[in-house]
Enzyme design. Structure first.
Site, short mmCIF file in Angstrom:
data_model
loop_
_atom_site.label_atom_id
_atom_site.label_comp_id
_atom_site.label_asym_id
_atom_site.label_seq_id
_atom_site.Cartn_x
_atom_site.Cartn_y
_atom_site.Cartn_z
N LYS A 54 -29.04 -82.13 -4.81
CA LYS A 54 -27.79 -82.99 -3.43
C LYS A 54 -28.31 -83.63 -2.92
CE LYS A 54 -26.70 -78.55 -4.96
NZ LYS A 54 -26.05 -76.50 -4.78
N GLN A 98 -28.13 -72.33 -0.49
CA GLN A 98 -28.74 -72.35 -1.68
C GLN A 98 -28.59 -71.58 -2.67
OE1 GLN A 98 -28.67 -75.21 -4.17
NE2 GLN A 98 -28.74 -73.40 -5.93
N ASP A 121 -18.99 -74.84 -0.59
CA ASP A 121 -19.40 -74.49 -2.07
C ASP A 121 -17.95 -73.97 -1.89
OD1 ASP A 121 -21.25 -75.01 -3.85
OD2 ASP A 121 -22.53 -73.94 -2.57
#
Ligand code: NAD
Length: 286
Positions: A54, A98, A121
């Site tokens: 990322k 995460q 997300d």
């Protein structure tokens, strides 16, 4: 036998990151810097790899990245306090925690603590609701990436019979919604579905998100179907394998994604796209 197209996720993701980079640079000219904060709790090696990827994608796109690496002993309150700080920080446009988190931390509590406007997300319950309505500007990364891959085949979704195998909150359910919003006729299959083979065989577009290596075999696929393989399974010999038996299915499918190099690269590209969208929304620029 139909001419099978292998859908190149690396190429499509590179194009998307390139388009994001152009728009990020245009924002820079207006004095706006896009910024993504990524929080990693604990030392899971797979999560470390994802976070590094990322960061690299942010560099490619010109997005500033902030990384917070917290020990596995971090308490839920400490994590929530960091999220609250980042929610308040006007220089941070996207926040990503995460997953998975250590067991003593509630993923639901953490996801719900992120400002929905910074939830890149698109897992926050408010964004999940908006995804149902088709009004969310931030889209769930893996399903949104799959929609880009399907678009790259130039096969329209409207009116097609779409079958999604898997009903997870991250992939299966939002995938079904995005296909529905494009006017597909969607069936969601799962571990309790009867006559799975017949249902899959009727699909013009088949998305496999099961987590079982080579689960979808040639006898489950309609001639000419678009087959999207979301699975990332590590075999005993260390190699990666999807949920679709690629060698058996590819000669039948009209288009198919490989693993690796199909859906995988799209997830991060769409994360970059969401960070850009969040930055624009927060700065009220188009
Ligand atoms: P999950 O384990 O949460 O869900 C799996 C789904 O498969 C469940 O809904 C279950 O009902 C269904 N299922 C299980 N056995 C079945 C059976 N015998 N018949 C029919 N359905 C069955 O998994 P997930 O998080 O949705 O991930 C699925 C796969 O996609 C995994 O391999 C994961 O690693 C991969 N994945 C890839 C990406 C990416 O970026 N490429 C992103 C997320 C997940």
């Amino acid at each position: 036998m139909s001419q099978t197209k292998i859908i190149d996720g690396k190429a499509v993701s590179a194009q998307i990151k390139q388009q994001v980079a152009v728009q990020v640079s245009a924002l820079n000219e207006k004095g706006i810097q896009s910024c993504l904060a990524v929080i990693l709790v604990g030392d899971d090696p797979a999560s470390r790899v994802y976070v590094n990827n990322k960061k690299k994608a942010c560099e490619v796109c010109g997005i500033r990245s902030l990384e917070y690496t917290l020990s596995a002993q971090t308490t839920q309150d400490e994590l929530l306090a960091l999220i609250a700080k980042l929610n308040q920080d006007p220089d941070v446009n996207g926040i990503l925690v995460q997953l998975p988190l250590p067991r003593h931390i509630s993923e639901d509590a953490v996801i719900s603590a992120i400002d929905p406007a910074k939830d890149v997300d698109a897992f926050h319950p408010i964004n999940v609701g908006k995804i149902m309505q088709g009004t969310c500007t931030l889209l769930p990364c893996t399903p949104a990436g799959i929609m880009e891959l399907i678009a790259s085949t130039e096969i329209p979704v409207a009116g097609k019979d779409c079958v999604v195998i898997g009903r997870s909150n991250i992939v299966g359910k939002p995938m079904a919604m995005l296909l529905l919003h494009k006017n597909g006729t969607v069936t969601i299959c799962h571990s309790k579905t009867k006559d799975l083979k017949q249902k899959c065989k009727a699909a013009d577009i088949l998305v496999a998100a099961v987590g079982i290596p080579k689960f979808v075999t040639a006898d489950m696929v309609k001639e000419g179907a678009v087959v999207i393989d979301v699975g990332i399974n590590r075999l005993e010999d260390g190699s990666l394998c999807g949920d679709v038996d690629f060698d058996g299915v590819a000669p039948i499918a009209g288009a198919i994604t490989p693993v690796p190099g199909g859906v995988g690269p799209m997830t991060i590209a769409m994360l970059m796209q969401n960070t850009l969208t969040a930055t624009k929304d927060q700065n009220k620029v188009s």
